[in-house]
Scaffold this motif. Structure first.
Motif, mmCIF file in Angstrom:
data_model
loop_
_atom_site.group_PDB
_atom_site.id
_atom_site.type_symbol
_atom_site.label_atom_id
_atom_site.label_comp_id
_atom_site.label_asym_id
_atom_site.label_seq_id
_atom_site.Cartn_x
_atom_site.Cartn_y
_atom_site.Cartn_z
ATOM 1 N N ARG A 27 0.785 -1.100 -0.061
ATOM 2 C CA ARG A 27 -0.026 0.020 0.071
ATOM 3 C C ARG A 27 0.908 1.297 -0.113
ATOM 4 O O ARG A 27 0.606 2.179 -0.803
ATOM 5 C CB ARG A 27 -0.917 0.081 1.225
ATOM 6 N N ALA A 28 1.950 1.198 0.826
ATOM 7 C CA ALA A 28 2.826 2.299 1.069
ATOM 8 C C ALA A 28 3.468 2.704 -0.561
ATOM 9 O O ALA A 28 3.706 3.837 -0.911
ATOM 10 C CB ALA A 28 3.870 2.050 1.795
ATOM 11 N N HIS A 29 3.876 1.496 -1.024
ATOM 12 C CA HIS A 29 4.606 1.434 -2.306
ATOM 13 C C HIS A 29 3.618 2.034 -3.568
ATOM 14 O O HIS A 29 3.980 3.194 -4.296
ATOM 15 C CB HIS A 29 5.193 0.286 -2.773
ATOM 16 N N ALA A 30 2.429 1.804 -3.373
ATOM 17 C CA ALA A 30 1.702 2.258 -4.421
ATOM 18 C C ALA A 30 1.170 3.842 -4.228
ATOM 19 O O ALA A 30 1.115 4.533 -5.047
ATOM 20 C CB ALA A 30 0.161 1.415 -4.218
ATOM 21 N N GLY A 31 1.037 4.148 -2.685
ATOM 22 C CA GLY A 31 0.864 5.481 -2.399
ATOM 23 C C GLY A 31 2.221 6.591 -2.829
ATOM 24 O O GLY A 31 1.926 7.500 -3.276
ATOM 25 N N ALA A 32 3.141 5.892 -2.476
ATOM 26 C CA ALA A 32 4.524 6.628 -2.826
ATOM 27 C C ALA A 32 4.639 6.869 -4.498
ATOM 28 O O ALA A 32 4.874 7.977 -5.029
ATOM 29 C CB ALA A 32 5.737 5.773 -2.405
ATOM 30 N N ALA A 33 4.243 5.772 -5.102
ATOM 31 C CA ALA A 33 4.207 6.135 -6.759
ATOM 32 C C ALA A 33 3.249 7.194 -7.174
ATOM 33 O O ALA A 33 3.302 8.102 -7.850
ATOM 34 C CB ALA A 33 3.729 4.716 -7.223
ATOM 35 N N ASP A 34 2.028 7.275 -6.485
ATOM 36 C CA ASP A 34 1.014 7.973 -6.727
ATOM 37 C C ASP A 34 1.431 9.346 -6.505
ATOM 38 O O ASP A 34 1.067 10.569 -7.123
ATOM 39 C CB ASP A 34 -0.563 7.675 -6.120
ATOM 40 N N PRO A 38 9.986 9.533 -4.289
ATOM 41 C CA PRO A 38 11.081 8.568 -4.809
ATOM 42 C C PRO A 38 11.830 7.974 -3.859
ATOM 43 O O PRO A 38 11.943 6.944 -3.765
ATOM 44 C CB PRO A 38 11.932 9.300 -5.870
ATOM 45 N N LEU A 39 12.134 8.877 -2.642
ATOM 46 C CA LEU A 39 12.750 8.334 -1.359
ATOM 47 C C LEU A 39 11.902 7.243 -0.826
ATOM 48 O O LEU A 39 12.272 6.365 -0.500
ATOM 49 C CB LEU A 39 12.938 9.459 -0.539
ATOM 50 N N LEU A 40 10.577 7.582 -0.628
ATOM 51 C CA LEU A 40 9.782 6.664 0.029
ATOM 52 C C LEU A 40 9.638 5.308 -0.816
ATOM 53 O O LEU A 40 9.542 4.174 -0.468
ATOM 54 C CB LEU A 40 8.265 6.922 0.338
ATOM 55 N N LEU A 41 9.452 5.504 -2.308
ATOM 56 C CA LEU A 41 9.586 4.191 -3.179
ATOM 57 C C LEU A 41 10.799 3.317 -2.788
ATOM 58 O O LEU A 41 10.710 2.320 -2.820
ATOM 59 C CB LEU A 41 9.570 4.746 -4.717
ATOM 60 N N SER A 42 12.161 4.223 -2.597
ATOM 61 C CA SER A 42 13.174 3.190 -2.484
ATOM 62 C C SER A 42 13.192 2.768 -1.239
ATOM 63 O O SER A 42 13.551 1.184 -1.182
ATOM 64 C CB SER A 42 14.491 4.165 -2.303
ATOM 65 N N PHE A 43 12.565 3.110 -0.135
ATOM 66 C CA PHE A 43 12.555 2.425 1.181
ATOM 67 C C PHE A 43 11.432 1.114 0.933
ATOM 68 O O PHE A 43 11.607 0.147 1.593
ATOM 69 C CB PHE A 43 11.952 3.239 2.299
ATOM 70 N N THR A 44 10.329 1.412 0.191
ATOM 71 C CA THR A 44 9.393 0.308 0.046
ATOM 72 C C THR A 44 9.878 -0.804 -0.653
ATOM 73 O O THR A 44 9.610 -2.057 -0.492
ATOM 74 C CB THR A 44 8.047 0.744 -0.602
#
Length: 132
Positions: A27-34, A38-44
């Motif tokens: 869910r976090a990954h999808a939200g970070a993409a939306d 990018p930093l949160l995407l790297s963490f997910t």
């Protein structure tokens, strides 16, 4: 997205529930993409890859760790690059794993031993030391 990421951390590290962690990280990954974060995407990517590695899904783990590393390098997020290199090394075969760990050690030293929690993971085994 950040709240879902934190839920994943709690599920993974406190509740010891990889299934709940995976759902929260996704869910976090999808939200970070939306949200184009990018930093949160790297963490997910990194945390999902860690779960994949634990499940023996090496190809998925390599992909996630490599994406995390790529994003961190693009952002210039140096303090997060050494952990990304070390994580990718855990999913790679030799000699690439050793090369990645050495690069992580080099960067760790250049940053003055930051992040401190990475020291144990990057410690060089002492020759002849007993292993249990």
């Amino acid at each position: 997205a950040l709240l879902d990421f934190r839920r994943g951390l709690v599920a993974e590290n406190l509740a010891r529930s990889p299934q709940a962690a995976r759902a929260a990280y996704r869910r976090a990954h999808a939200g970070a993409a939306d949200q184009a974060d990018p930093l949160l995407l790297s963490f997910t990517h990194r945390h999902l890859a860690g779960l994949a590695l634990r499940d023996g899904e090496l190809a998925e783990a390599r992909h996630g760790f490599a994406e995390s590393l790529r994003i961190r390098e693009e952002l210039g997020y140096l303090v997060g690059t050494a952990p990304a290199l070390a994580s990718l090394a855990d999913a790679e075969a030799e000699p690439e794993a050793s090369r990645l760990r050495e690069e992580a050690r080099r960067l760790f030293r250049l940053l003055g031993g930051v992040p401190t929690w990475l020291a144990r993971q990057l410690a060089v085994p002492t020759p002849g030391a007993a292993t249990a």
